[in-house]
Each structure stands twice: as C-alpha cells, then as structure tokens.
Design a protein around this motif. Structure first.
Motif, PDB file in Angstrom:
ATOM      1  N   LYS A   5      42.111 -27.402  19.895  1.00 54.57           N
ATOM      2  CA  LYS A   5      43.724 -27.728  18.644  1.00 54.57           C
ATOM      3  C   LYS A   5      44.309 -25.942  18.413  1.00 54.57           C
ATOM      4  O   LYS A   5      43.142 -25.608  18.341  1.00 54.57           O
ATOM      5  CB  LYS A   5      42.587 -28.101  17.617  1.00 54.57           C
ATOM      6  CG  LYS A   5      42.940 -27.498  16.093  1.00 54.57           C
ATOM      7  CD  LYS A   5      41.669 -28.386  15.297  1.00 54.57           C
ATOM      8  CE  LYS A   5      41.481 -29.680  15.241  1.00 54.57           C
ATOM      9  NZ  LYS A   5      41.065 -30.088  14.107  1.00 54.57           N
ATOM     10  N   LEU A   6      45.259 -25.749  18.278  1.00 51.86           N
ATOM     11  CA  LEU A   6      45.785 -25.431  17.934  1.00 51.86           C
ATOM     12  C   LEU A   6      45.750 -24.478  16.702  1.00 51.86           C
ATOM     13  O   LEU A   6      46.295 -24.497  16.010  1.00 51.86           O
ATOM     14  CB  LEU A   6      47.787 -25.264  18.123  1.00 51.86           C
ATOM     15  CG  LEU A   6      48.541 -23.897  18.455  1.00 51.86           C
ATOM     16  CD1 LEU A   6      48.097 -23.195  19.616  1.00 51.86           C
ATOM     17  CD2 LEU A   6      49.846 -24.294  18.413  1.00 51.86           C
ATOM     18  N   GLY A   7      44.710 -24.157  16.805  1.00 56.16           N
ATOM     19  CA  GLY A   7      44.355 -22.948  15.118  1.00 56.16           C
ATOM     20  C   GLY A   7      43.974 -24.126  13.909  1.00 56.16           C
ATOM     21  O   GLY A   7      44.212 -24.796  14.179  1.00 56.16           O
ATOM     22  N   ARG A   8      45.120 -22.718  12.984  1.00 52.25           N
ATOM     23  CA  ARG A   8      44.958 -23.756  12.036  1.00 52.25           C
ATOM     24  C   ARG A   8      46.211 -24.640  11.576  1.00 52.25           C
ATOM     25  O   ARG A   8      45.803 -25.291  10.980  1.00 52.25           O
ATOM     26  CB  ARG A   8      44.502 -22.563  10.735  1.00 52.25           C
ATOM     27  CG  ARG A   8      46.014 -21.621  10.881  1.00 52.25           C
ATOM     28  CD  ARG A   8      46.225 -20.573  10.187  1.00 52.25           C
ATOM     29  NE  ARG A   8      47.252 -19.617   9.870  1.00 52.25           N
ATOM     30  CZ  ARG A   8      47.417 -18.435   9.456  1.00 52.25           C
ATOM     31  NH1 ARG A   8      45.754 -17.629   9.116  1.00 52.25           N
ATOM     32  NH2 ARG A   8      48.131 -18.242   9.222  1.00 52.25           N
ATOM     33  N   THR A   9      46.879 -24.507  12.463  1.00 50.78           N
ATOM     34  CA  THR A   9      47.951 -25.793  12.792  1.00 50.78           C
ATOM     35  C   THR A   9      47.044 -27.232  12.522  1.00 50.78           C
ATOM     36  O   THR A   9      47.991 -27.609  12.451  1.00 50.78           O
ATOM     37  CB  THR A   9      48.577 -25.530  14.057  1.00 50.78           C
ATOM     38  OG1 THR A   9      48.430 -26.445  15.480  1.00 50.78           O
ATOM     39  CG2 THR A   9      49.235 -24.359  14.273  1.00 50.78           C
ATOM     40  N   ASP A 173      50.989 -18.296  11.586  1.00 49.43           N
ATOM     41  CA  ASP A 173      50.158 -19.552  12.179  1.00 49.43           C
ATOM     42  C   ASP A 173      50.187 -19.839  13.996  1.00 49.43           C
ATOM     43  O   ASP A 173      49.283 -20.207  13.754  1.00 49.43           O
ATOM     44  CB  ASP A 173      50.877 -21.024  11.553  1.00 49.43           C
ATOM     45  CG  ASP A 173      51.070 -21.186  10.392  1.00 49.43           C
ATOM     46  OD1 ASP A 173      50.604 -21.356   8.995  1.00 49.43           O
ATOM     47  OD2 ASP A 173      52.698 -21.839  10.343  1.00 49.43           O
ATOM     48  N   VAL A 174      50.899 -19.352  14.331  1.00 44.08           N
ATOM     49  CA  VAL A 174      50.882 -18.829  15.971  1.00 44.08           C
ATOM     50  C   VAL A 174      51.397 -17.600  16.271  1.00 44.08           C
ATOM     51  O   VAL A 174      52.125 -17.446  15.380  1.00 44.08           O
ATOM     52  CB  VAL A 174      51.315 -20.148  16.485  1.00 44.08           C
ATOM     53  CG1 VAL A 174      51.960 -21.051  18.430  1.00 44.08           C
ATOM     54  CG2 VAL A 174      50.853 -21.132  15.799  1.00 44.08           C
ATOM     55  N   THR A 194      42.159 -12.465  15.096  1.00 46.42           N
ATOM     56  CA  THR A 194      43.309 -13.809  15.275  1.00 46.42           C
ATOM     57  C   THR A 194      42.354 -15.175  15.262  1.00 46.42           C
ATOM     58  O   THR A 194      42.397 -16.164  14.691  1.00 46.42           O
ATOM     59  CB  THR A 194      44.217 -13.977  16.521  1.00 46.42           C
ATOM     60  OG1 THR A 194      43.468 -13.571  17.668  1.00 46.42           O
ATOM     61  CG2 THR A 194      45.772 -13.099  16.548  1.00 46.42           C
ATOM     62  N   ASP A 198      41.637 -17.982  12.863  1.00 48.44           N
ATOM     63  CA  ASP A 198      41.867 -18.866  13.419  1.00 48.44           C
ATOM     64  C   ASP A 198      43.487 -19.214  13.687  1.00 48.44           C
ATOM     65  O   ASP A 198      44.317 -20.649  13.904  1.00 48.44           O
ATOM     66  CB  ASP A 198      42.052 -20.218  12.286  1.00 48.44           C
ATOM     67  CG  ASP A 198      41.647 -21.570  13.049  1.00 48.44           C
ATOM     68  OD1 ASP A 198      41.272 -21.122  14.833  1.00 48.44           O
ATOM     69  OD2 ASP A 198      41.484 -22.935  12.321  1.00 48.44           O
ATOM     70  N   GLY A 200      46.638 -20.040  16.197  1.00 50.80           N
ATOM     71  CA  GLY A 200      47.003 -20.385  17.338  1.00 50.80           C
ATOM     72  C   GLY A 200      47.864 -19.111  18.040  1.00 50.80           C
ATOM     73  O   GLY A 200      48.383 -18.961  17.969  1.00 50.80           O
ATOM     74  N   HIS A 268      44.346 -20.001  23.036  1.00 52.50           N
ATOM     75  CA  HIS A 268      44.485 -21.599  22.717  1.00 52.50           C
ATOM     76  C   HIS A 268      45.964 -22.807  24.432  1.00 52.50           C
ATOM     77  O   HIS A 268      45.196 -23.292  25.383  1.00 52.50           O
ATOM     78  CB  HIS A 268      45.482 -21.876  21.963  1.00 52.50           C
ATOM     79  CG  HIS A 268      44.402 -22.322  20.337  1.00 52.50           C
ATOM     80  ND1 HIS A 268      44.554 -20.475  19.964  1.00 52.50           N
ATOM     81  CD2 HIS A 268      43.665 -22.265  20.178  1.00 52.50           C
ATOM     82  CE1 HIS A 268      43.931 -20.307  19.230  1.00 52.50           C
ATOM     83  NE2 HIS A 268      42.812 -21.511  19.244  1.00 52.50           N
TER      84      HIS A 268
END
Length: 313
Positions: A5-9, A173-174, A194, A198, A200, A268
């Motif tokens: 899972k790419l963090g909070r995305t 987000d990333v 980061t 969360d 990405g 990630h």
C-alpha cells in the motif's frame, strides 16, 4: 510481483516501479528503438509491475502511453512530473495546468494517479507550496490528478534540504527520495516524518553509476576513502564487497543495492530504470529476494553513517 500500500494514497503498488528516466530512459538514451522501448513497458506490466514513473522532462511519456494502450487502469498506477522551470523562469500555475494537459495527451489517458512537482530546489519550495499547490488542488477537483507528489534534486541536494521543508507540510501524498547504501541520510532526516504522516515513498538512485558494477563500486569506495569517509581505516572496498556478497548473501553489487533499499523501513516502491528486458527481469528478481542478512545491513549502516555528500550518480 509483491504489492504494497502506497502510504495514505491507498493505492496497491508493486514494490518495484518502472523508472522511465535515469541514464537509460527506457533504452532511448542507449540506442533502443521506439518499438523496443514500448515493448519493455508492456513486459513490465506482464511481469507484475503496475507502477510506472515518467516525466515531461524524460521524453518517454508517449512511449508509456503506447505501452499501456488497452490496459485497464484499475490496477495500473501512472506517475508523471512537471518541470519547475521554463525558459529559465519558474513555472506559473497556468504553466502547470498546461503541462498536465500535454502529459495527459502524450500518455493517452484522462488522469494520472500521482502528479509530481519535479526536482524542486530548496530555495524554490516556498513558491511551489504557495503558488503551485493551489493549482494542483484545482486539477484534483477536475479529476485529472489523484495524488500530489514532489521530487528532490538528489544530485544537487544530497542532504535533502528541500524535502526536510516539504515534509513539514501536509499537502504531499507521495515523495520521491534519493536513498542508497552510499547515502543513507534520508533514514534520519526524512523517513521518520513520512512514516508518521503515512506519505508514500518512491526510491530513486537505488542503483546509479557507482553501484552499477564492481569496478564502479571500487572506484567509488576509493574516492570516499580519499575524502576520509566510509571508515577508511577499517574497511577496504574488498571488505565491503565481501560484506555484501558473502555475509549479506547478495548475488551482485546491484542485487545488494536494490535489496538494501527495498527493505528499508518507510520505503514503498523502489524504482528501477533499464532499456533491456533481461535487465528488467534481473532487477525484478533482486527486488523479490529476501533482505540482506541482518549482520550485513547493520555493518553497512555503520560504515556509511554520516555520509550525505554523494548521490551515487
């Protein structure tokens, strides 16, 4: 290919991403035909890589567009970037919007999953946040961008000065971060925040010239020694090679370099660029292998601790 899972995305991304820039640019910088480069994108998809990263500046968006034609976007993650300067001046919000529209045409799609502001300098960050992020918000409202990304100029900013500012804000987000076994400074300067937010993380520079071959690696270690870095009195390049290949359990310097990044907490997607199907598969195999042995990882962290002046390029 394993996904994460790419963090909070919330996007489910392959742990290996196809990098369409770097020294190869899908082979376009090394003599490959356009058809061969397009086939490489399709091969990446066929072997389970669902994260593709390109950029306006790379000149590979059209090739990516051809390569993904006919593919469902349900499990495909497209990442592209807008350069920060045009005609030696910072872009405006209008330039950003026009740039995205042009990228969408080249990619033959109506939205991108991650749109990055590309190679942002520390002294430009305030402008980027205040003037360009509102334009990104409008593009997201229009459904043309899903998540916001920002990338650093690791070659010119190996200390992560820009990202240390960016990570304090909540709009990203990333992030694309330079990190490798030669310069591990992001571990303390970037990743704790980061992970807390969360965000990405995409890794670039996992393998560049310095880690591309044993010869390049030896020259790099000798250069570090000449600068008084990398514990020269205790570890020669032969010692470090043995650490990687024997104690670490790696099959090559490149294999060790990819695996070192792949399993770093907070990471990630590790990007890998190539123009060769065979090299693509070899890199995939590296990123599917288990971590280097703990003894080797701890030693590498110790040997290269404090080094933040090199990128490995």
């Amino acid at each position: 290919m394993e996904q994460i899972k790419l963090g909070r995305t919330g996007l489910e991304a392959s742990v290996m991403g196809l990098g369409c820039g770097g020294h190869s640019r899908l082979g376009q910088a090394t003599g490959r035909t356009r058809a061969e480069s397009t086939a490489l994108v399709r091969k990446a998809l066929d072997i389970g890589i669902n994260f593709i990263d390109t950029a306006e500046a790379y000149g590979t968006e059209e090739i990516v567009g051809e390569g993904i034609k006919g593919q469902s976007r349900d499990n495909l993650i497209l990442s592209t970037k807008k350069s920060m300067q045009q005609n030696q001046e910072l872009i405006t919000a209008a330039d950003l919007t026009e740039g995205l529209e042009a990228s969408l045409r080249r990619l033959q799609t109506d939205y991108v999953d991650v749109y990055h502001l590309h190679a942002v300098r520390a002294d430009h960050y305030g402008y980027v946040r205040d003037e360009l992020v509102p334009a990104l918000e409008k593009l997201r409202t229009q459904g043309k961008v899903r998540f916001f990304g920002i990338t650093e100029m690791f070659g010119a900013d190996p200390q992560h000065e820009m990202l240390q500012r960016a990570v304090e804000d909540d709009c990203w987000d990333v992030m694309m971060v330079g990190f490798n076994l030669l310069n591990q400074s992001a571990r303390e300067r970037i990743f704790p925040k980061t992970m807390a937010k969360d965000i990405g993380i995409l890794i670039m520079f996992a393998v560049r010239r310095a880690l591309h071959s044993r010869e390049n690696f030896r020259l790099t270690i000798r250069s570090l020694h000449s600068q008084g870095l990398a514990l020269p009195n205790r570890y020669s390049y032969r010692d470090i090679e043995e650490l990687l290949l024997k104690k670490g359990g790696a099959e090559s310097i490149q294999d060790a370099a990819y695996r070192f990044c792949r399993y770093e907490p907070g990471v990630h997607v590790t990007l890998s660029g190539t123009g060769s199907p065979e090299h693509l598969e070899a890199n995939r195999q590296s990123l599917l292998r288990p971590p280097l042995r703990e003894e080797a990882v701890e030693a590498l962290q110790h040997i290269f601790a404090g080094i933040d002046s090199v990128s490995g390029n």
